[in-house]
Design an enzyme around this catalytic site. Structure first.
Site, mmCIF file in Angstrom:
data_model
loop_
_atom_site.group_PDB
_atom_site.id
_atom_site.type_symbol
_atom_site.label_atom_id
_atom_site.label_comp_id
_atom_site.label_asym_id
_atom_site.label_seq_id
_atom_site.Cartn_x
_atom_site.Cartn_y
_atom_site.Cartn_z
ATOM 1 C CG HIS A 152 -2.016 -1.026 1.118
ATOM 2 N ND1 HIS A 152 -3.283 -0.724 0.691
ATOM 3 C CD2 HIS A 152 -2.013 -2.362 1.338
ATOM 4 C CE1 HIS A 152 -4.011 -1.826 0.670
ATOM 5 N NE2 HIS A 152 -3.261 -2.834 1.058
ATOM 6 C CG ASP A 353 0.226 9.298 0.865
ATOM 7 O OD1 ASP A 353 0.119 8.122 1.224
ATOM 8 O OD2 ASP A 353 -0.411 10.240 1.372
HETATM 9 C C1 GDG Z 1 -2.065 3.860 3.343
HETATM 10 C C2 GDG Z 1 -1.039 4.527 2.414
HETATM 11 C C3 GDG Z 1 -2.754 4.482 0.589
HETATM 12 C C4 GDG Z 1 -8.203 10.064 7.940
HETATM 13 N N1 GDG Z 1 -8.493 10.815 9.010
HETATM 14 C C5 GDG Z 1 -9.705 10.445 9.438
HETATM 15 C C6 GDG Z 1 -10.162 9.435 8.602
HETATM 16 N N2 GDG Z 1 -9.232 9.219 7.685
HETATM 17 C C7 GDG Z 1 -9.364 8.237 6.585
HETATM 18 C C8 GDG Z 1 -9.437 8.927 5.246
HETATM 19 C C9 GDG Z 1 -8.945 7.819 4.316
HETATM 20 C C10 GDG Z 1 -7.972 7.062 5.195
HETATM 21 O O1 GDG Z 1 -8.259 7.383 6.553
HETATM 22 C C11 GDG Z 1 -6.535 7.500 4.941
HETATM 23 O O2 GDG Z 1 -6.091 6.949 3.753
HETATM 24 P P1 GDG Z 1 -4.826 7.523 2.969
HETATM 25 O O3 GDG Z 1 -4.792 6.827 1.665
HETATM 26 O O4 GDG Z 1 -4.988 8.987 2.839
HETATM 27 O O5 GDG Z 1 -3.538 7.273 3.860
HETATM 28 P P2 GDG Z 1 -2.898 6.115 4.826
HETATM 29 O O6 GDG Z 1 -3.681 5.971 6.072
HETATM 30 O O7 GDG Z 1 -1.489 6.530 5.020
HETATM 31 O O8 GDG Z 1 -3.003 4.750 3.985
HETATM 32 C C12 GDG Z 1 -1.773 5.363 1.368
HETATM 33 C C13 GDG Z 1 -3.650 3.709 1.529
HETATM 34 O O9 GDG Z 1 -2.880 2.990 2.512
HETATM 35 C C14 GDG Z 1 -4.523 2.720 0.777
HETATM 36 O O10 GDG Z 1 -3.775 1.823 0.000
HETATM 37 O O11 GDG Z 1 -3.556 5.318 -0.221
HETATM 38 O O12 GDG Z 1 -0.836 5.936 0.471
HETATM 39 O O13 GDG Z 1 -0.137 5.331 3.159
HETATM 40 O O14 GDG Z 1 -9.990 6.940 3.961
HETATM 41 O O15 GDG Z 1 -10.748 9.354 4.999
HETATM 42 N N3 GDG Z 1 -11.349 8.827 8.754
HETATM 43 C C15 GDG Z 1 -12.126 9.244 9.790
HETATM 44 N N4 GDG Z 1 -11.731 10.213 10.657
HETATM 45 C C16 GDG Z 1 -10.538 10.857 10.509
HETATM 46 O O16 GDG Z 1 -10.211 11.752 11.305
HETATM 47 N N5 GDG Z 1 -13.304 8.663 9.980
#
Ligand code: GDG
Length: 498
Positions: A152, A353
């Site tokens: 990921h 990322d």
């Molecule tokens: C890894 C990789 C890759 C965030 N804050 C809150 C919240 N979130 C949710 C977001 C989103 C998820 O968490 C975060 O996803 P990301 O993709 O932005 O980042 P990582 O957590 O680092 O994920 C990344 C991912 O895996 C998938 O393969 O895209 O690059 O690092 O869904 O909305 N959700 C809630 N409250 C928050 O305060 N409910």
């Protein structure tokens, strides 16, 4: 259809997964919608916790972990070595701490627990950097099922990866998979590049890589979101400040040093300084829930951010206008869509990322008639598909400050044009197509049909003849390796005599 066995570091309660967001939602959907088993850690740390004591509940099989395992495997090797290195942060990696043994040991014990639950026709899908050694450990227990691995996070350049003292062991472990999925084409190129230069991997004519006597397929499967979660939300009235003319910039990022949060706050401060006509007109709402707080490298970031937010607010704020709203708590998932839609700009500016789902969530939540503008880091995997965003270099504070102004002044027509192109990309690679395409490819591995044939054989043969090389026939993986085609730096499509 065969049963799919999902393995991930964390297994979520199927009822809670929808609130967790991200990929947990997708994995829970797979478990609900087809014959499946989901295996991994349930998140509990117990004094007597062991990755080899399995609790079964329906389609979930979970283990607990001891404090020592959690420290060495999760906080240690996974999040103090692999996470920083894969995100280009060699400076904060803790190489000397001796975490590798615990990391391998936990994977070994997870494999020992999983192996007896496997059926002959299962396909196995392992997720993320916590579990790189799992397939090798399963193979050593006689498991011959197709095993796929999905990373990921980004795969770094070959020189960066080779800084890991155990990079060869990790490469050998990767070779035990049949299929390795990455977020972007750039990651695929980096991994193939490393395999060629770091551990003498060779590409065979069907496009697979021969490595340590096995043949591995490597491809990109960009992860996506479930659009239905974000379509048609109501604007979140609770978020709009008293002055309705105020435009909101939204950021939603775990408080992680890879997410570029200090740079984002600095860019916003610079924007207010450089374009004072926008003072009192714009706010930045940054939601930054805590994460991995007991890992050393995360200790300073919270304080740094609070200081920066305080300094911008102190310098520019007024009694009736607070420029930065900084929220260091998790926000309920059901509110996110409304928050995105209420925001004129989505600012997603990580330093590195794998993909970044927030960028896709922001776009999906927009009002098609009056969409907001996405400012996106060139170093997020999402930038490969989302070129219609305002693409910025997050280290370039001046450029980011200017991008905020450009976004605020963008015409409705241009916002719509960009939104439509971005929405097409978000729709094309949604979470369902991501799961289906990976699993379909893994099924092809079982059927012996996982052959890409990226090269027309005629021109390839001519190129190799010129170099005095022979075409490497497709040999069974356990036969002695013949000299194959040398990989090009970008991985696929060329011939290199070096
Ligand atoms: C890894 C990789 C890759 C965030 N804050 C809150 C919240 N979130 C949710 C977001 C989103 C998820 O968490 C975060 O996803 P990301 O993709 O932005 O980042 P990582 O957590 O680092 O994920 C990344 C991912 O895996 C998938 O393969 O895209 O690059 O690092 O869904 O909305 N959700 C809630 N409250 C928050 O305060 N409910």
């Amino acid at each position: 259809m065969s049963r799919v066995v999902l393995v991930s570091n964390r297994v979520m309660d199927l009822r809670k997964a929808p609130q967790a967001g991200g990929v947990a939602v997708a994995l829970a959907d797979v478990v609900r919608s087809r014959s499946a088993l989901w295996f991994g850690w349930n998140g509990e740390i117990r004094a007597n916790g062991q990755p080899d004591l399995v609790e079964r509940e329906g389609r979930l099989a979970t283990v607990t972990m001891s404090e020592a395992d959690y420290r060495g495997y999760y906080l240690g090797y996974a999040n103090s070595v692999l996470w920083p290195v894969f995100h280009n942060r060699l400076d904060v990696a803790e190489f000397e701490a001796g975490f590798f043994e615990t990391y391998v040991d936990v994977n070994r014990r997870l494999a020992a627990s999983l192996a007896p639950m496997l059926r002959a026709d299962d396909i196995i899908w392992v997720h993320d950097y916590h579990l790189i050694p799992l397939a090798a450990e399963l193979r050593s227990r006689g498991v011959t099922n197709p095993i796929g691995f999905y990373l990921h996070i980004p795969f770094p350049s070959w020189q960066t990866f080779m800084a890991i003292p155990e990079h060869q062991e990790l490469a050998r472990a990767l070779a035990a998979y049949d299929l390795i999925g990455l977020q972007t084409r750039a990651d695929v190129a980096n991994l193939i590049d490393y395999m060629a230069k770091g551990v003498s991997g060779r590409i065979v004519p069907d496009g697979r890589i021969r490595l340590f006597g096995r043949l591995v397929s490597i491809a990109s499967f960009p992860v996506g979101i479930d659009l239905a979660d974000f379509a048609n939300p109501k604007r979140d009235a609770g978020l709009v400040q008293a002055r309705t003319a105020v435009s909101r910039i939204i950021g939603v990022d775990r408080l992680d040093y890879t997410k570029g949060l200090p740079q984002k706050l600095k860019a916003f401060g610079r924007f207010l300084e450089k374009y004072p006509q926008y003072q009192r007109q714009v706010v930045l709402t940054q939601i930054a829930p805590p994460t991995r707080e007991s890992v050393e490298a995360y200790s300073g970031i919270r304080q740094q951010l609070e200081t920066l937010a305080g300094s911008v607010n102190g310098r520019f704020g007024e009694l009736d206008w607070v420029p930065i709203h900084y929220i260091h708590r998790s926000t309920p998932r059901r509110r996110l869509a409304g928050i995105y839609r209420s925001s004129r700009i989505g600012m997603v500016t990580p330093l590195r990322d794998g993909m970044n789902l927030v960028a896709k969530e922001y776009v999906a939540a927009q009002d098609p008639e009056d969409p907001g503008v996405l400012i996106l880091s060139q170093f997020a995997g999402a930038a490969e598909e989302m070129g219609e965003a305002l693409i910025v270099n997050p280290y370039n504070i001046e450029q980011c400050a200017d991008a905020i102004r450009i976004a605020l002044e963008m015409s409705l027509e241009e916002r719509r044009t960009r939104y439509e192109a971005l929405m097409a990309a978000v729709r094309k690679y949604d979470v369902t197509s991501w799961c289906q395409s990976f699993l379909a490819r893994l099924e092809r591995v079982r059927a012996g049909e996982d052959i890409d044939r990226p090269y027309p054989v005629g021109p390839l043969r001519a190129a190799l003849d010129k170099l005095g090389e022979k075409l490497d026939p497709l040999e069974p993986a356990d036969k002695p390796t013949r000299k194959g085609m040398q990989l090009t730096p970008s991985g696929v499509g060329g011939v290199d005599s070096a």
